[in-house]
Write a protein that holds these residues in place. Structure first.
Motif, short mmCIF file in Angstrom:
data_model
loop_
_atom_site.label_atom_id
_atom_site.label_comp_id
_atom_site.label_asym_id
_atom_site.label_seq_id
_atom_site.Cartn_x
_atom_site.Cartn_y
_atom_site.Cartn_z
N PHE A 13 0.83 -1.08 0.01
CA PHE A 13 -0.06 0.00 0.12
C PHE A 13 0.85 1.19 0.05
N PHE A 14 2.10 1.05 -0.11
CA PHE A 14 3.00 2.30 -0.17
C PHE A 14 3.47 2.41 -1.66
N PRO A 15 3.43 3.86 -2.00
CA PRO A 15 3.88 4.31 -3.46
C PRO A 15 5.04 3.76 -3.69
N PRO A 16 5.39 2.87 -4.78
CA PRO A 16 6.50 2.57 -5.15
C PRO A 16 7.25 3.37 -5.47
N LEU A 17 8.82 3.27 -5.31
CA LEU A 17 9.95 4.28 -5.76
C LEU A 17 10.93 3.50 -6.64
N PHE A 18 11.62 4.13 -7.52
CA PHE A 18 12.51 3.92 -8.31
C PHE A 18 13.68 4.99 -8.22
N LEU A 19 14.74 4.48 -7.74
CA LEU A 19 15.86 5.45 -7.59
C LEU A 19 15.40 6.73 -6.81
N GLY A 20 14.43 6.35 -5.85
CA GLY A 20 14.23 7.55 -5.02
C GLY A 20 12.87 8.45 -5.67
N VAL A 21 12.50 8.22 -6.77
CA VAL A 21 11.53 8.73 -7.35
C VAL A 21 10.24 8.04 -7.19
N PRO A 22 8.87 8.55 -6.79
CA PRO A 22 7.63 7.94 -6.53
C PRO A 22 7.17 7.57 -8.02
N LEU A 23 6.78 6.59 -8.18
CA LEU A 23 6.13 5.94 -9.29
C LEU A 23 4.66 6.17 -9.51
N MET A 24 4.07 7.03 -8.76
CA MET A 24 2.47 7.18 -8.83
C MET A 24 2.13 7.60 -10.00
N ILE A 25 2.86 8.72 -10.88
CA ILE A 25 2.44 9.33 -12.05
C ILE A 25 2.41 8.08 -13.16
N PRO A 26 3.42 7.44 -13.24
CA PRO A 26 3.25 6.31 -14.38
C PRO A 26 2.18 5.20 -13.92
N ALA A 27 1.95 4.96 -12.84
CA ALA A 27 0.80 3.99 -12.47
C ALA A 27 -0.62 4.77 -12.78
N LEU A 28 -0.64 5.80 -12.54
CA LEU A 28 -1.97 6.60 -12.92
C LEU A 28 -2.06 6.68 -14.42
N ALA A 29 -0.97 6.75 -15.11
CA ALA A 29 -1.07 6.98 -16.75
C ALA A 29 -0.94 5.63 -17.57
N PHE A 30 -0.59 4.65 -16.83
CA PHE A 30 -0.61 3.33 -17.40
C PHE A 30 -1.90 2.83 -18.08
N PRO A 31 -3.01 2.81 -17.13
CA PRO A 31 -4.49 2.16 -17.92
C PRO A 31 -4.77 2.95 -19.03
N TRP A 32 -4.54 4.12 -19.26
CA TRP A 32 -4.73 4.70 -20.52
C TRP A 32 -4.11 4.23 -21.81
N LEU A 33 -2.84 3.60 -21.83
CA LEU A 33 -2.21 2.88 -22.66
C LEU A 33 -2.77 1.83 -23.20
N LEU A 34 -3.30 1.08 -22.14
CA LEU A 34 -3.93 -0.44 -22.71
C LEU A 34 -5.35 -0.24 -23.39
N LEU A 35 -5.90 0.85 -23.18
CA LEU A 35 -7.28 1.21 -23.80
C LEU A 35 -7.15 1.41 -25.26
N PRO A 36 -8.03 0.53 -26.23
CA PRO A 36 -7.66 0.47 -27.63
C PRO A 36 -8.46 1.87 -28.06
N SER A 37 -7.97 2.52 -28.85
CA SER A 37 -8.35 3.73 -29.51
C SER A 37 -9.47 3.65 -30.59
N PRO A 38 -10.59 4.01 -30.70
CA PRO A 38 -11.60 3.82 -31.72
C PRO A 38 -10.84 4.27 -33.16
N SER A 39 -11.23 3.62 -34.04
CA SER A 39 -10.70 3.76 -35.56
C SER A 39 -11.85 4.47 -36.46
N GLY A 40 -11.53 4.96 -37.47
CA GLY A 40 -12.57 5.37 -38.44
C GLY A 40 -13.17 4.00 -39.44
N ARG A 41 -12.66 2.88 -39.21
CA ARG A 41 -12.84 1.84 -39.93
C ARG A 41 -14.56 1.57 -39.70
#
Length: 231
Positions: A13-41
């Protein structure tokens, strides 16, 4: 030994750290990368079709009871629903972090949206919005007490939203952690009991998948009810 086990249990339950930098922002941004984007087809994949059907069904169910003025919130609340479900589901994967187990994050989402519904009510229909603080027909001696009680209940709403989401996800993660630890410890000592607890762990994981979706739905549903009272 007990202290070490307790600290390890709550490390998730503690925010992960990498080289002392919290990874909360990548954790919050990652779900949007998994959602497929609608296409014009004209012909889309099954995943896009299922995603579109889910968003359409959810939006129709949530916003059908609302007045036309509340439909302006459709894009915001639908996006929030998909986002919370994605965060909750990704947090069930091993060696991951669930941002929605942080009360500060949940309150940061709940308070501005709740405050927006209150301000809309005060701007569009101030008499009706303030009328919720005092039920009609209240005896005169009870007026100050009821106003205070209703004001407190109004201010507690965003806290209840954040605490509900945090508590349900945290409790589920703790149960999974405890049962998984017990299963691995008993695997060599008592295999039949380990098999039983392993089965319970699988069933609990399925339950947590349902809880992750239900809690995101309840969060957005309560926001829509607060919006309905003020439009």
């Amino acid at each position: 030994m007990v202290v070490t086990l307790t600290l390890d249990m709550f490390d998730q339950f503690f925010p992960p750290l990498f080289l002392g930098v919290p990874l909360m922002i990548p954790a919050l941004a990652f779900p949007w990368l998994l959602l497929p984007s609608p296409s014009g087809r004209w012909l889309t994949s099954r995943l896009l079709t299922a995603q579109s059907w889910f968003i359409f069904s959810f939006t129709k169910q949530i916003f059908s009871p609302l007045n036309f003025g509340g439909h302006k919130w459709a894009l915001l609340l639908t996006s929030l629903m998909v986002y919370l479900i994605s965060l909750n589901m990704l947090g069930l994967l091993p060696y991951t972090f669930t941002p929605t187990t942080q009360l500060a994050l949940n309150l940061g989402i709940a308070i501005p949206l709740w405050l927006g519904t209150v301000l809309i009510g005060l701007r569009n229909q101030p008499t009706h919005a303030l009328g919720h603080l005092l039920p009609e027909g209240t005896p005169t001696p009870l007026i100050p007490i009821l106003v205070i009680i209703e004001t407190i209940s109004l201010l507690v709403r965003p806290l209840a939203l954040g605490v509900r989401l945090t508590a349900n996800l945290t409790a589920g993660h703790l149960l999974i952690q405890l049962i998984a630890t017990g299963t691995f410890l008993m695997l060599s000592l008592m295999p039949p009991v380990a098999l039983l607890t392993g089965t319970l762990l699988v069933l609990l994981s399925l339950l947590e998948i349902a809880v992750a979706a239900i809690q995101a739905y309840v969060f957005v549903l309560l926001l829509s009810l607060y919006l309905q009272e003020n439009i």
